[in-house]
Structure formats: structure tokens, C-alpha cells
Scaffold this active site. Structure first.
Site, PDB file in Angstrom:
ATOM      1  N   GLU A   1     -12.490  -2.374  12.250  1.00  0.00           N
ATOM      2  CA  GLU A   1     -12.441  -1.611  10.995  1.00  0.00           C
ATOM      3  C   GLU A   1     -13.581  -1.990  10.054  1.00  0.00           C
ATOM      4  O   GLU A   1     -14.218  -1.129   9.463  1.00  0.00           O
ATOM      5  CB  GLU A   1     -11.099  -1.839  10.298  1.00  0.00           C
ATOM      6  CG  GLU A   1     -11.041  -1.187   8.924  1.00  0.00           C
ATOM      7  CD  GLU A   1      -9.715  -1.392   8.200  1.00  0.00           C
ATOM      8  OE1 GLU A   1      -8.793  -1.992   8.768  1.00  0.00           O
ATOM      9  OE2 GLU A   1      -9.615  -0.939   7.041  1.00  0.00           O
TER      10      GLU A   1
ATOM     11  N   ASP B   1      -8.383  -8.966   3.747  1.00  0.00           N
ATOM     12  CA  ASP B   1      -8.132  -7.896   4.708  1.00  0.00           C
ATOM     13  C   ASP B   1      -9.191  -7.808   5.800  1.00  0.00           C
ATOM     14  O   ASP B   1     -10.052  -6.939   5.751  1.00  0.00           O
ATOM     15  CB  ASP B   1      -8.056  -6.554   3.962  1.00  0.00           C
ATOM     16  CG  ASP B   1      -7.581  -5.430   4.873  1.00  0.00           C
ATOM     17  OD1 ASP B   1      -7.156  -5.739   5.990  1.00  0.00           O
ATOM     18  OD2 ASP B   1      -7.645  -4.269   4.464  1.00  0.00           O
TER      19      ASP B   1
ATOM     20  N   GLU C   1       0.818  -1.216   0.000  1.00  0.00           N
ATOM     21  CA  GLU C   1       0.000   0.000   0.000  1.00  0.00           C
ATOM     22  C   GLU C   1       0.852   1.266   0.000  1.00  0.00           C
ATOM     23  O   GLU C   1       0.620   2.192   0.782  1.00  0.00           O
ATOM     24  CB  GLU C   1      -0.961  -0.005   1.200  1.00  0.00           C
ATOM     25  CG  GLU C   1      -1.964  -1.143   1.142  1.00  0.00           C
ATOM     26  CD  GLU C   1      -3.035  -1.089   2.221  1.00  0.00           C
ATOM     27  OE1 GLU C   1      -2.760  -0.563   3.314  1.00  0.00           O
ATOM     28  OE2 GLU C   1      -4.147  -1.584   1.963  1.00  0.00           O
TER      29      GLU C   1
HETATM   30  O1  GCW Z   1      -6.953  -2.969   6.473  1.00  0.00           O
HETATM   31  C1  GCW Z   1      -6.120  -2.092   5.820  1.00  0.00           C
HETATM   32  C2  GCW Z   1      -6.460  -0.779   6.424  1.00  0.00           C
HETATM   33  C3  GCW Z   1      -5.299   0.166   6.499  1.00  0.00           C
HETATM   34  C4  GCW Z   1      -4.130  -0.573   7.138  1.00  0.00           C
HETATM   35  C5  GCW Z   1      -3.775  -1.753   6.264  1.00  0.00           C
HETATM   36  C6  GCW Z   1      -2.659  -2.600   6.866  1.00  0.00           C
HETATM   37  C7  GCW Z   1      -2.451   0.264   8.625  1.00  0.00           C
HETATM   38  O2  GCW Z   1      -7.525  -0.220   5.732  1.00  0.00           O
HETATM   39  O3  GCW Z   1      -5.696   1.265   7.261  1.00  0.00           O
HETATM   40  O4  GCW Z   1      -3.020   0.268   7.357  1.00  0.00           O
HETATM   41  O5  GCW Z   1      -4.872  -2.593   6.119  1.00  0.00           O
HETATM   42  O6  GCW Z   1      -2.970  -3.538   7.562  1.00  0.00           O
HETATM   43  O7  GCW Z   1      -1.489  -2.298   6.640  1.00  0.00           O
END
Ligand code: GCW
Length: 683
Positions: free
Chosen positions: A367, A339, A266
Site C-alpha cells: 500500500e 499505519d 475509520e
Molecule cells: O492502511 C489503512 C488503509 C485502509 C485500511 C486500514 C485498516 C482496510 O489505507 O485501506 O482498511 O488501514 O487497516 O483498517
């Protein structure tokens, strides 16, 4: 006037003293019996253990409790033995955990008998996604307890210390023994001198509670704050910089735990930026930490814009490096391949990476599960994950046994949870979100505990029946414990039902990951960040084809799972649309069409939350007004949200299915275009 003012202040003070804002978590015994603690040794950790006994002893008055540190081969690591007159352990930390266990059993009326309790994982770590400016990524309980912005950002106040102490105590009471203090999207400033001074202050407070301090680091720190031209992990200057930085940290914090890294993920920098591999990057850091006894937790949360199914990428990218990491590197893998979705199958990396230690990363902060608004007890989801059979070394190769040392023998075993703690008075935003912090610790200590037992413990500790006047324990068990536990145990499945049943995933609107948005696909946004990529709804049907006619992600699972998932008739219905794209009139096992089944699931989820509201209103006599109202209001909001989820998803998907909503379920209340408009405004 003055007198009146004083009276008003006094009244306010006494009110706040009695305020039941949830700050005390599950640690709320108010009365104790006198006890005689016998322990020949002394140390900061042992002092904590002795004090806890004195403050919380519920056993016989004036009993003698003996704390003995003595090597016993049957006791592993920081495990302990409950003996008839006290606790025996190999280490001081073992004594501390034994004391908390003893007190917990007294408070919950569990049997106390001679027994050895060994931890499932050596390292039981919270990951804080806290930024240096005090904000928390995906935090829903206020600002950070560790960091703040402003001129006094690095000043350690009395209040800071008090809070860190309470935080450390809560962790120790459930066996958590490590904290990563900052976000994996790490600021390079984390490694500056001034920041490290504050890290030292935090570590000093956590230490007597047996908690080791770790940091997330940014891979490009040598160039960003070290004045170097590159951060190439094979560059001698870079290697030297990390060695010196690591030595500097250890000079401040001699028992520092190590680094957590998000690299080439990311947009974060990583070794691939320099043509190097994950192994090159992780090993360079591991070499810097090795002389001090530190570890690297290298995350496998990677997915590029390559066009390959996102669910496959971590496996594709990491499997070739199995066996190429130093022995102080652990690969940290999220429970599912995408995720932290409301439900995912386990990541195929578990059990497949055999020559490298792998640790699970769970997400305690909600989240994707309604933030701190929805009541979501997560232990059932984690239990399902830990008990999933990978079949990697034959039947019974559960995720738990692939990671806790039972099957693969590595130097370290570990598990991490992304924390839900913030500055809110009740720490976690939602009172019931505290149960997830508690459960993570309990499962990390003992991965075979049932979610039911953990819920039972947490309710007893949190809503102690002693506080309820005129109520006997049979009454309390029947009319409070039982219904509230039932709500907790059902809560995760209810959310799956009203958000993403049958294996649907990632259909949230936008970046907030809160409300529904199966339509959400703005121009210019990465396709694999938009819901249509995941649900693939069209006139023919719905779901992501991950079989051999699709992305073939099923092939990453070991037989018999591979074939089981490949065939829609044997694939568990919970994962049906995760692995298959199926026609709207596909026949489910119960005879319904897929479309009808979806409608019933969405409606069932909503009805479950409405039921939770009734249960909660009925337990009002058993709980203080403040906590009662807090949860009541949250449930109301959750119900409204669940209605929106159901309406948004059914009305949106109906455009493709062109089938009616079955006549016996409640009609939608919201208009699709209004929901879409509301969502657009929100963003
Ligand atoms: O789940 C996603 C989240 C991000 C997060 C990323 C990760 C810390 O939306 O906010 O960043 O994963 O786990 O690196």
C-alpha cells in the site's frame, strides 16, 4: 483454411503452455525421481503430503521415505522432525510441513540432517482485504480470487476450485495455516446464508492443505441483517444472534477458525457506539465462539479525531483493558503505531500488553511501498521489526519474543499478513512481490530466519538454475543469485530513501498512497490524514515532535528506549524526524546539515533504483524473456517514480529550508508546480 486455423490454435496453445508468466510461484520443480512413500495412515492431508513427495522428490531414486505420526514432547504443535529416512510429527499437519521442508532443502541444495523444526507462531494467517464484489482494498494484482460480482457471484466453478487449490498449496508450502477471506471493512452480507455456502466451498478446498478459514465481521451485523433494533454487545438478543450465527457457521465448517474485527476504527461500527468498551465487544464474540474452539482477533488500529497524536492513540485506548479479555481473544496490532509506513518504529503496545495475547499485523500488499510497481523485498523490514528490542521484560525482549510465547505464556500465539494475492496470472502483480508472500510464511514459521536466507531460498526456487541452458552452478551463483539477492536486500532501504528518509512518514498525495504529496491538505479532510500533519515543515525546521515538549509519544516506550528516543543525539537517525522537529541546519552525525542529509538520501534512493536497472539488464542471459521483460519494465517505471519523489520532496521542502541542493548531486528534472498539478489531476 480449417487446417491453417488448427495450426494457429495449436501454436497458440503450445506457446501458452510454455509461457513463463510467474503463475507457478516458487513451486516449479519439473522433474522428479521415483520414490517409495511409506505411511500407514491415510487422510486428505496425508494424501497431499504423499503426492507432493511423489511429484517433487529430488533425492536418490527409489529411496523409501517414512512418514510417522508419533507423539514426541520435543516437537511442538505442528512442528516436525527430519529423521534419517523421513519425517516424524505429532500431527498430520506436521507431516505436511515436514514434507515441504524436505523438498525445499532438496531443491535449494541445503543440508538435510536430523533436526526438529517447531513453528514460532501457532497461527500464521493471511488477511485478505477482499470485498464481496470482487474488488480488493489496497490490492494491486487484479480482482479477488474468492469473490466476484454478477448473477453467478455465488456459483462455484471448476476454475475457482483449481485456483483455490493452487493458492492453498502455495500457502501450505511455506507453513501458512489460516486465511481470513474478506476485508476488515466487512460487509454484513458476509454472514448471509448464500455467502456462507461459498465460504464452506472455499474452506473444503483449503482444509486438506492444513488451512483454517476465518471471516472478518461487521460489528453492526445483528441490526443490519438480523432485523434487531440494536447491535449493543450487552443486549441479550444481540448475544443470542451472534451465538446462533456462530453455530450456523460451525454447522457448515466444523473447523472454522473465528472472527477478525475492525471496530470503532475509520468509521466502522463497534461497541463504543453503544457506550461499551473494546473488551465488552470482543468478549461477547469470544463467548459465542468459545464452545466451538474459535478465536477473536480484535484489531487495535484505532485513532479518533480527538487531537491526540495519532501515533499514541492505540496504546492510550487499549492499555487500560489489558487483562480484561477472554482467553480466546487476541489483540491484532499493526507493526508500527501509525499505519504500515515505509519505516516506523514498532508499536509501543508490543511487550506492554502483558496479560493479553498480542499478534502482529504485517502488510504484504505494498500500500505504502510503491504498490505492485516498485520492487520492494519486505523481509528486511519485518526482520528489523521482529528483532526490535522492547526492553519490556529486560534486554532481549524483542517483539518476536513478546509475541511468540517465549516471554508471555498465553493460550495462543499468532501473526497476520495482509495478502497481496489477486487474479493476476502471477498472483501478486510484480514478480518480486511473490517473495513477500513467501517471506511472510517463512518468518511466521521461524521468526529468527534472516531476510538474506529467505531471499536466497526464494531466488533459487523461483529462478531455478536448471532452466538456464549452458550455465554451471558457479556461474549462476555469481552472476545471477548474488546480484539479484543484493538488489532484493537493498530494495526496501532504497524506497525509504527516495520516499521518506530519516523518519519522515505519511507524505503521500491523497488517498491512493502512491506518489509524493507533502503539500496535500484539501479543505475538509481530517488533518491526521494529510501530510503536513506528519512532516510539520516550517521555516524553523521539519519533523514531528514526539518528545516531552511535543506529543510525548516517546513516554509510551520502556526505558532505556524512552530516553534514547527523547534525545535527538541518541535517537537512531532512521527515526529522527519521527520523534523530533529539528532545524534545517541541525548537525547530523556525519557533519552534514539536516537539509543536506535529506538531499543526499533522496538522491541515493534514486541512484539505487538506477543501479537495480543495470543489474537486472545484466542478468538477462539467465532468465526467460517473459519474466525478464516484466521486471525490466517495472524497474523503468520505478525509476521514473523515484525521480518524482526526489524532485517533489526536495523542491517542496526547499521552500521552507531556503537552502541550496548540494552541488554534487543531480539536479531535479521536474517542476514542483507541474508535479502538484499532475497529482491534482490524478485525483
Ligand atoms: O492502511 C489503512 C488503509 C485502509 C485500511 C486500514 C485498516 C482496510 O489505507 O485501506 O482498511 O488501514 O487497516 O483498517
Amino acid at each position: 483454411m480449417k487446417a491453417l486455423f488448427r495450426i494457429a490454435i495449436f501454436l497458440l496453445l503450445s506457446l501458452s503452455l510454455h509461457a513463463e508468466n510467474g503463475h507457478k510461484l516458487w513451486l516449479r520443480n519439473t522433474t522428479s525421481n521415483p520414490v517409495n512413500v511409506v505411511c500407514t495412515k491415510d487422510s486428505p492431508i496425508l494424501s497431499v503430503a504423499k503426492n507432493e513427495l511423489k511429484q517433487g522428490w529430488q533425492g536418490e531414486s527409489n529411496a523409501s521415505v517414512v512418514l510417522t505420526i508419533k507423539t514426541d514432547k520435543a516437537i511442538v504443535g505442528d512442528g516436525f522432525k527430519i529423521v534419517n529416512n523421513g519425517i516424524q510429527a505429532n500431527t498430520e499437519k506436521g507431516i505436511l510441513y515436514g514434507v515441504y521442508e524436505l523438498l525445499r532443502r532438496q531443491q535449494t541444495n541445503e543440508v538435510i540432517k536430523e533436526e526438529i523444526c517447531n513453528p514460532s507462531y501457532q497461527l500464521r494467517i493471511l488477511n485478505h482485504w477482499d470485498n464481496l464484489d470482487g474488488s480488493i482494498e489496497r490490492g494491486y494484482a487484479g480482482l479477488s480470487i474468492f469473490w466476484k460480482k454478477g448473477n453467478d457471484a455465488m456459483v462455484v466453478s471448476k476454475n475457482d476450485k483449481l485456483l483455490w487449490n493452487e493458492y492453498a498449496r502455495a500457502n501450505a508450502s511455506v507453513g501458512i495455516n489460516g486465511s481470513v477471506l474478506n476485508n476488515v471493512n466487512a460487509s454484513p452480507d458476509m454472514l448471509r446464508k448464500e455467502t456462507l455456502q461459498r465460504v464452506k466451498a472455499i474452506a473444503d478446498i483449503l482444509r486438506p492443505y492444513g488451512i483454517t478459514t476465518y471471516l472478518s465481521v461487521k460489528f453492526s451485523s445483528p441490526a443490519l441483517i438480523g432485523g434487531l433494533k440494536t447491535s449493543d454487545p450487552l443486549d441479550p438478543e444481540v448475544i443470542k444472534w451472534w451465538k446462533e450465527k456462530t453455530a450456523e457457521i460451525y454447522s457448515l465448517i466444523p473447523d472454522f477458525g473465528g472472527f477478525l474485527i475492525k471496530a470503532n476504527s475509520e468509521g466502522q461500527p463497534g461497541p463504543q457506539d453503544f457506550g461499551r468498551t473494546h473488551a465488552d465487544g470482543a468478549n461477547m464474540l469470544a463467548d459465542a465462539l468459545k464452545p466451538h474452539g474459535g478465536i477473536v482477533m480484535w484489531r487495535a488500529f484505532v485513532y479518533q479525531t480527538s487531537g491526540e497524536d495519532r501515533a499514541k492513540q492505540a496504546y492510550t485506548e487499549f492499555m487500560p483493558f489489558d487483562g480484561q479479555f477472554r482467553d480466546n481473544v487476541i489483540i491484532q496490532v499493526k507493526n508500527g503505531p501509525i499505519d504500515f509506513q515505509p519505516r516506523e518504529p514498532f508499536s509501543p503496545l508490543f511487550g506492554a500488553m502483558k496479560k493479553t495475547p498480542v499478534m502482529a499485523e504485517l502488510q504484504i500488499t505494498q500500500e505504502y511501498l510503491g504498490h505492485s510497481v516498485h520492487l520492494a523485498y519486505l523481509a528486511p523490514m519485518w526482520e528489523e521489526f521482529l528483532q526490535s528490542d522492547t526492553y519490556q521484560e529486560g534486554k532481549g525482549s524483542t517483539v518476536a519474543s513478546c509475541t511468540n510465547g517465549a516471554i508471555f505464556k498465553h493460550k495462543y500465539t499468532a501473526i497476520a499478513g495482509v495478502s497481496n494475492v489477486g487474479l493476476d496470472a502471477n498472483w501478486c502483480g510484480h514478480l518480486f512481490a511473490q517473495s513477500n508472500w513467501y517471506s511472510f510464511g517463512r518468518l511466521a514459521w521461524n521468526s529468527s530466519l534472516s531476510s538474506e536466507q529467505i531471499a536466497d531460498e526464494w531466488i533459487k526456487l523461483t529462478f531455478s538454475q536448471n532452466t538456464t541452458k549452458n550455465c554451471n552452478s558457479i556461474d549462476w551463483d555469481l552472476n545471477f543469485l548474488k546480484p539479484v539477492k543484493q538488489v532484493m536486500l537493498q530494495s526496501h532501504e532504497a524506497i525509504v530513501n527516495y520516499m521518506m528518509p530519516l523518519g519522515l512518514h505519511h507524505i503521500f498525495a491523497a488517498e491512493h498512497h502512491y506518489g509524493p504529496g507533502p503539500w496535500w491538505a484539501p479543505k475538509g479532510v481530517r488533518k491526521d490524514w494529510t501530510p503536513p500533519y506528519y512532516h510539520q515543515a516550517d521555516s524553523l525546521g521539519i519533523g514531528f515532535d514526539r518528545t516531552k515538549t511535543g506529543s510525548n509519544a516517546v513516554s509510551q516506550y520502556k526505558e532505556p528506549l524512552h530516553l534514547l528516543f527523547e534525545d535527538a543525539t541518541t535517537c537512531p537517525e532512521a527515526f529522527l524526524l519521527w520523534f523530533h522537529h529539528l532545524p534545517w541546519d541541525y548537525k547530523m552525525k556525519n557533519g552534514r546539515t539536516l537539509w543536506n542529509e535529506m538531499c543526499y538520501r533522496y538522491d541515493t534512493g534514486l541512484q539505487e533504483v538506477r543501479q537495480f536497472q543495470k543489474v537486472w539488464d545484466n542478468v538477462q542471459p539467465y532468465i526467460d524473456a517473459e519474466r525478464f521483460t516484466h521486471v525490466q519494465l517495472k524497474l523503468r517505471e520505478q525509476s521514473r517514480n523515484a525521480q518524482e519523489w526526489k524532485d517533489a520532496c526536495l523542491l517542496y521542502f526547499q521552500q521552507f529550508s531556503k537552502m541550496p541542493i548540494p552541488g554534487d548531486i543531480e539536479r531535479p528534472l521536474n517542476e514542483l508546480d507541474q508535479l502538484i498539478e499532475k497529482d491534482l489531476k490524478r485525483n
